[in-house]
Design a protein around this motif. Structure first.
Motif, PDB file in Angstrom:
ATOM      1  N   GLU A 243      76.091  31.184  30.115  1.00  0.00           N
ATOM      2  CA  GLU A 243      77.544  31.008  30.074  1.00  0.00           C
ATOM      3  C   GLU A 243      77.945  29.640  30.600  1.00  0.00           C
ATOM      4  O   GLU A 243      78.875  28.996  30.067  1.00  0.00           O
ATOM      5  CB  GLU A 243      78.223  32.106  30.887  1.00  0.00           C
ATOM      6  N   VAL A 244      77.274  29.178  31.645  1.00  0.00           N
ATOM      7  CA  VAL A 244      77.541  27.829  32.163  1.00  0.00           C
ATOM      8  C   VAL A 244      77.256  26.803  31.076  1.00  0.00           C
ATOM      9  O   VAL A 244      78.035  25.857  30.861  1.00  0.00           O
ATOM     10  CB  VAL A 244      76.671  27.539  33.405  1.00  0.00           C
ATOM     11  N   ALA A 245      76.134  26.975  30.360  1.00  0.00           N
ATOM     12  CA  ALA A 245      75.769  26.047  29.294  1.00  0.00           C
ATOM     13  C   ALA A 245      76.816  26.044  28.186  1.00  0.00           C
ATOM     14  O   ALA A 245      77.215  24.980  27.681  1.00  0.00           O
ATOM     15  CB  ALA A 245      74.403  26.425  28.731  1.00  0.00           C
ATOM     16  N   GLU A 246      77.288  27.234  27.798  1.00  0.00           N
ATOM     17  CA  GLU A 246      78.300  27.326  26.746  1.00  0.00           C
ATOM     18  C   GLU A 246      79.578  26.613  27.155  1.00  0.00           C
ATOM     19  O   GLU A 246      80.209  25.905  26.348  1.00  0.00           O
ATOM     20  CB  GLU A 246      78.597  28.798  26.429  1.00  0.00           C
ATOM     21  N   ARG A 247      80.009  26.814  28.416  1.00  0.00           N
ATOM     22  CA  ARG A 247      81.239  26.155  28.887  1.00  0.00           C
ATOM     23  C   ARG A 247      81.087  24.644  28.861  1.00  0.00           C
ATOM     24  O   ARG A 247      82.017  23.914  28.465  1.00  0.00           O
ATOM     25  CB  ARG A 247      81.559  26.619  30.305  1.00  0.00           C
TER      26      ARG A 247
ATOM     27  N   THR B  97      83.188  22.115  26.545  1.00  0.00           N
ATOM     28  CA  THR B  97      84.026  21.089  27.181  1.00  0.00           C
ATOM     29  C   THR B  97      83.781  19.713  26.563  1.00  0.00           C
ATOM     30  O   THR B  97      84.717  18.982  26.236  1.00  0.00           O
ATOM     31  CB  THR B  97      83.746  21.045  28.700  1.00  0.00           C
ATOM     32  N   VAL B  98      82.505  19.334  26.422  1.00  0.00           N
ATOM     33  CA  VAL B  98      82.190  17.998  25.925  1.00  0.00           C
ATOM     34  C   VAL B  98      82.416  17.880  24.434  1.00  0.00           C
ATOM     35  O   VAL B  98      82.546  16.752  23.907  1.00  0.00           O
ATOM     36  CB  VAL B  98      80.741  17.595  26.277  1.00  0.00           C
ATOM     37  N   SER B  99      82.486  19.007  23.707  1.00  0.00           N
ATOM     38  CA  SER B  99      82.661  18.953  22.250  1.00  0.00           C
ATOM     39  C   SER B  99      84.137  18.963  21.838  1.00  0.00           C
ATOM     40  O   SER B  99      84.451  18.726  20.661  1.00  0.00           O
ATOM     41  CB  SER B  99      81.950  20.127  21.578  1.00  0.00           C
TER      42      SER B  99
ATOM     43  N   ALA C   6      74.594  25.587  39.288  1.00  0.00           N
ATOM     44  CA  ALA C   6      75.987  25.846  38.934  1.00  0.00           C
ATOM     45  C   ALA C   6      76.209  27.337  38.662  1.00  0.00           C
ATOM     46  O   ALA C   6      77.216  27.916  39.084  1.00  0.00           O
ATOM     47  CB  ALA C   6      76.376  25.017  37.709  1.00  0.00           C
ATOM     48  N   ALA C   7      75.248  27.952  37.978  1.00  0.00           N
ATOM     49  CA  ALA C   7      75.357  29.381  37.681  1.00  0.00           C
ATOM     50  C   ALA C   7      75.350  30.206  38.963  1.00  0.00           C
ATOM     51  O   ALA C   7      76.110  31.175  39.100  1.00  0.00           O
ATOM     52  CB  ALA C   7      74.206  29.805  36.773  1.00  0.00           C
ATOM     53  N   LEU C   8      74.519  29.804  39.903  1.00  0.00           N
ATOM     54  CA  LEU C   8      74.453  30.518  41.179  1.00  0.00           C
ATOM     55  C   LEU C   8      75.751  30.361  41.949  1.00  0.00           C
ATOM     56  O   LEU C   8      76.261  31.316  42.545  1.00  0.00           O
ATOM     57  CB  LEU C   8      73.273  29.975  42.003  1.00  0.00           C
ATOM     58  N   SER C   9      76.290  29.150  41.935  1.00  0.00           N
ATOM     59  CA  SER C   9      77.527  28.884  42.656  1.00  0.00           C
ATOM     60  C   SER C   9      78.711  29.643  42.047  1.00  0.00           C
ATOM     61  O   SER C   9      79.552  30.191  42.765  1.00  0.00           O
ATOM     62  CB  SER C   9      77.822  27.384  42.651  1.00  0.00           C
TER      63      SER C   9
ATOM     64  N   VAL D  44      72.152  26.518  22.719  1.00  0.00           N
ATOM     65  CA  VAL D  44      73.218  25.954  23.546  1.00  0.00           C
ATOM     66  C   VAL D  44      72.661  25.464  24.868  1.00  0.00           C
ATOM     67  O   VAL D  44      73.110  24.435  25.391  1.00  0.00           O
ATOM     68  CB  VAL D  44      74.314  27.014  23.783  1.00  0.00           C
ATOM     69  N   LEU D  45      71.701  26.177  25.426  1.00  0.00           N
ATOM     70  CA  LEU D  45      71.122  25.759  26.699  1.00  0.00           C
ATOM     71  C   LEU D  45      70.463  24.395  26.563  1.00  0.00           C
ATOM     72  O   LEU D  45      70.622  23.520  27.418  1.00  0.00           O
ATOM     73  CB  LEU D  45      70.093  26.798  27.174  1.00  0.00           C
ATOM     74  N   GLY D  46      69.753  24.202  25.451  1.00  0.00           N
ATOM     75  CA  GLY D  46      69.136  22.898  25.213  1.00  0.00           C
ATOM     76  C   GLY D  46      70.176  21.793  25.064  1.00  0.00           C
ATOM     77  O   GLY D  46      69.986  20.677  25.544  1.00  0.00           O
ATOM     78  N   GLN D  47      71.292  22.122  24.389  1.00  0.00           N
ATOM     79  CA  GLN D  47      72.366  21.133  24.234  1.00  0.00           C
ATOM     80  C   GLN D  47      72.960  20.761  25.590  1.00  0.00           C
ATOM     81  O   GLN D  47      73.217  19.596  25.875  1.00  0.00           O
ATOM     82  CB  GLN D  47      73.460  21.693  23.325  1.00  0.00           C
ATOM     83  N   ALA D  48      73.175  21.790  26.436  1.00  0.00           N
ATOM     84  CA  ALA D  48      73.746  21.534  27.756  1.00  0.00           C
ATOM     85  C   ALA D  48      72.815  20.683  28.595  1.00  0.00           C
ATOM     86  O   ALA D  48      73.254  19.781  29.332  1.00  0.00           O
ATOM     87  CB  ALA D  48      74.027  22.864  28.456  1.00  0.00           C
ATOM     88  N   ILE D  49      71.535  20.961  28.502  1.00  0.00           N
ATOM     89  CA  ILE D  49      70.560  20.145  29.238  1.00  0.00           C
ATOM     90  C   ILE D  49      70.603  18.707  28.764  1.00  0.00           C
ATOM     91  O   ILE D  49      70.549  17.770  29.557  1.00  0.00           O
ATOM     92  CB  ILE D  49      69.138  20.752  29.063  1.00  0.00           C
TER      93      ILE D  49
END
Length: 246
Positions: free
Chosen positions: A231-235, A239-241, A221-224, A195-200
């Motif tokens: 979890e940021v990557a999964e969201r 969202t885009v899917s 974003a994760a820090l903010s 998922v992280l690779g997909q988000a990137i």
């Protein structure tokens, strides 16, 4: 470290001189993450900070083999390079684990080939002090004078101080270098990880940026949001899917 030769005078370093030298050396190397850059800074600082020393060099051995040099004057770099001379003050200092002093190279019978090259370059005196960095890297710091009988007990004490402190600082540089390399390896693995690779990939498409920059966007974003990067990557992927409503 023991001294092979100790000059007869009784000069000593003052507390203020010692503190100033250590402070300048620490400030110059404390944030460096590249070992070669650290060596370049080291010889430059030593050359400028030690009165009576005209040039400074550093000889490096890695796993027992010549692995580089640094010199305050490029014209003298060959004197620190063990690939040119297998018999030199630096190599003797490293092998014997002791400081080597040659007060007058005109009268020096050790290392004849090296001494002749040094004299041709205007060097008349040298001190070489061994430097222990870590289990793989050792070296020697070399202080050169353009006039005979210039290097005194003060310079020997300074060389000892430089060698001990430089060894600690250079070991820290090597640690930071390794940590940075490991972080890059982790980053490279993360770029293609599920998922992280997909988000990137999504961020790269949206922003037209390279993968490392996209990964940094996710981390920011994760820090903010104060949530894990995963979890940021999964969201983002979720969202885009999602199918768009008509």
């Amino acid at each position: 470290m023991k001294l092979e030769t100790l000059a007869p005078d009784t000069e000593t370093l003052s507390v203020l001189e010692t503190a100033a030298l250590l402070r300048e050396l620490t400030a110059g190397l404390i944030s460096v993450t590249d070992f070669d850059e650290a060596l370049t800074r080291l010889v430059g600082i030593a050359r400028g900070a030690v009165a009576g020393v005209d040039w400074c060099g550093f000889t490096v051995l890695r796993a027992g083999e010549p692995a580089g040099v640094a010199a305050s004057d490029p014209a003298l770099a060959g004197l620190d390079d063990l690939s040119h001379d297998h018999d030199s003050p630096a190599l003797r200092a490293i092998h014997r684990r002791e400081m080597i002093l040659a007060e007058d190279l005109e009268r020096e019978s050790r290392w004849p080939a090296w001494a002749q090259r040094a004299r041709d370059l205007g060097v008349r005196g040298v001190i070489s002090a061994p430097v222990d960095v870590d289990e793989q890297v050792i070296g020697a710091i070399n202080l050169y004078a353009s006039a005979p009988a210039t290097l005194t007990t003060r310079h020997q004490l300074t060389a000892m101080l430089l060698a001990e402190h430089a060894g600690l600082l250079l070991a820290a540089v090597r640690d930071r270098e390794r940590q940075l390399a490991q972080a890059h390896e982790v980053d490279a693995a993360q770029l293609t990880d599920g998922v992280l690779g997909q988000a990137i990939g999504v961020i790269m498409t949206q922003r037209g940026c390279p993968a490392p920059e996209a990964l940094q966007v996710l981390r920011s974003a994760a820090l903010s949001l104060q949530i894990p990067v995963g979890e940021v990557a999964e969201r983002l992927v979720l969202t885009v899917s999602r199918p768009r409503e008509n």
